[in-house]
Design a protein around this motif. Sequence first.
Motif, PDB file in Angstrom:
ATOM      1  N   GLY A  25       9.961  -1.970  -7.359  1.00  0.00           N
ATOM      2  CA  GLY A  25       8.992  -2.368  -8.379  1.00  0.00           C
ATOM      3  C   GLY A  25       9.426  -3.531  -9.249  1.00  0.00           C
ATOM      4  N   GLN A  33       3.554   6.867  -0.152  1.00  0.00           N
ATOM      5  CA  GLN A  33       4.980   6.525  -0.108  1.00  0.00           C
ATOM      6  C   GLN A  33       5.768   7.293  -1.156  1.00  0.00           C
ATOM      7  OE1 GLN A  33       6.321   2.634  -1.749  1.00  0.00           O
ATOM      8  NE2 GLN A  33       4.161   2.210  -2.165  1.00  0.00           N
ATOM      9  N   THR A  56       9.950  -2.954  -0.814  1.00  0.00           N
ATOM     10  CA  THR A  56      11.410  -3.049  -0.911  1.00  0.00           C
ATOM     11  C   THR A  56      12.051  -2.214   0.192  1.00  0.00           C
ATOM     12  OG1 THR A  56      10.887  -2.888  -3.259  1.00  0.00           O
ATOM     13  CG2 THR A  56      13.202  -3.118  -2.683  1.00  0.00           C
ATOM     14  N   CYS A  95       6.698  -6.385  -9.016  1.00  0.00           N
ATOM     15  CA  CYS A  95       5.475  -6.040  -9.754  1.00  0.00           C
ATOM     16  C   CYS A  95       5.734  -6.137 -11.255  1.00  0.00           C
ATOM     17  CB  CYS A  95       5.048  -4.603  -9.429  1.00  0.00           C
ATOM     18  SG  CYS A  95       4.875  -4.266  -7.675  1.00  0.00           S
TER      19      CYS A  95
HETATM   20  N1  PLP Z   1       2.687  -3.006  -4.415  1.00  0.00           N
HETATM   21  C1  PLP Z   1       2.765  -1.783  -3.883  1.00  0.00           C
HETATM   22  C2  PLP Z   1       1.579  -0.896  -3.866  1.00  0.00           C
HETATM   23  C3  PLP Z   1       3.968  -1.350  -3.347  1.00  0.00           C
HETATM   24  O1  PLP Z   1       4.045  -0.130  -2.834  1.00  0.00           O
HETATM   25  C4  PLP Z   1       5.104  -2.225  -3.370  1.00  0.00           C
HETATM   26  C5  PLP Z   1       6.395  -1.789  -2.824  1.00  0.00           C
HETATM   27  O2  PLP Z   1       6.587  -0.725  -2.341  1.00  0.00           O
HETATM   28  C6  PLP Z   1       4.973  -3.475  -3.931  1.00  0.00           C
HETATM   29  C7  PLP Z   1       3.764  -3.825  -4.450  1.00  0.00           C
HETATM   30  C8  PLP Z   1       6.107  -4.445  -4.017  1.00  0.00           C
HETATM   31  O3  PLP Z   1       7.138  -3.894  -4.726  1.00  0.00           O
HETATM   32  P1  PLP Z   1       8.274  -4.750  -5.427  1.00  0.00           P
HETATM   33  O4  PLP Z   1       7.861  -4.942  -6.847  1.00  0.00           O
HETATM   34  O5  PLP Z   1       9.479  -3.874  -5.300  1.00  0.00           O
HETATM   35  O6  PLP Z   1       8.392  -6.048  -4.709  1.00  0.00           O
END
Ligand code: PLP
Length: 280
Positions: free
Chosen positions: A222, A48, A114, A225
């Motif tokens: 992110g 991504q 997101t 996270c």
């Molecule tokens: N974990 C991964 C590997 C991701 O790629 C994403 C979003 O693209 C998320 C978690 C969740 O992201 P956010 O912290 O924006 O909710």
Amino acid sequence: MAANERKGIVLSIAGSDPSGGAGIQADLKTMAVLGVYGAAAVTCLTVQNTSEVAALVPVAPELVREQIRLVLADLPVTHVKIGMIGTAAVARAVGAALDGFAGEVVYDPVLRATAGADLMEPAALAAVRAEVISRATVLTPNLAELHALTSASGDRPGELRAAGRQLLADFPRLRAVAIKGGHGPVHHGSVTDYLVRRSPDPASPSCLEATHPWVDTRNSHGTGCTFASAFAAFHLLTGSDDEAFTRAAAFVHRLLAASAGSRLGGGTGPLLHHLLREER
Ligand code: PLP
């Protein structure tokens, strides 16, 4: 050994985001900037950037289990932060690897990116509940994740608190549910996060709120996270759920404000953790 490592370290179990905005990359940046050592076991490779999720490649379950097992066998892990799980097989591997782990488990129940892509197979939810949420001490859902995990469908404060209570009733190991308001309604230019805590009286668990001004920015990749990792890091540093919640909410707010002016990538831009490297 430095003071913080004597208290323990955080192990992130999460997906990899090569654009550096979310997943283990966001987790490790958060921990570093908050002065806590972070280890990381990868559950899934995502392909991504800030605009699209082009592919998801789950890591073989036995490799997920072995990454976690070897880190736990060697390093003084007191806190585990879990993010993207993706599949039922990975949920079972994480559950098996954490069997017997008695420390803190902060689980951010990631369902979607997101940018909109699904990051969890719908069929994985049952295994995630049985293997991962059952082992969590703190859960950090956003509004959509709260709705997926409970019978709630609204966004009024009373409904959010009731949904938090439902999760505390369903999962006896959970001590608190931190509901992130960033995807919910903006009231009078501010956004509120809720910490629904277990209390001796199950009929009336207490709730703590953190309200911050809404930051109008496209750079929110992110944030989930980062919030969960900051919660784990601040819990390691203070030993308190209330402190961890209040400080994590304030940290994400400061980070959103500090990152709002950047133009990294063509889509949902990342938080710039390194801008806060002097702040603890
Ligand atoms: N974990 C991964 C590997 C991701 O790629 C994403 C979003 O693209 C998320 C978690 C969740 O992201 P956010 O912290 O924006 O909710």
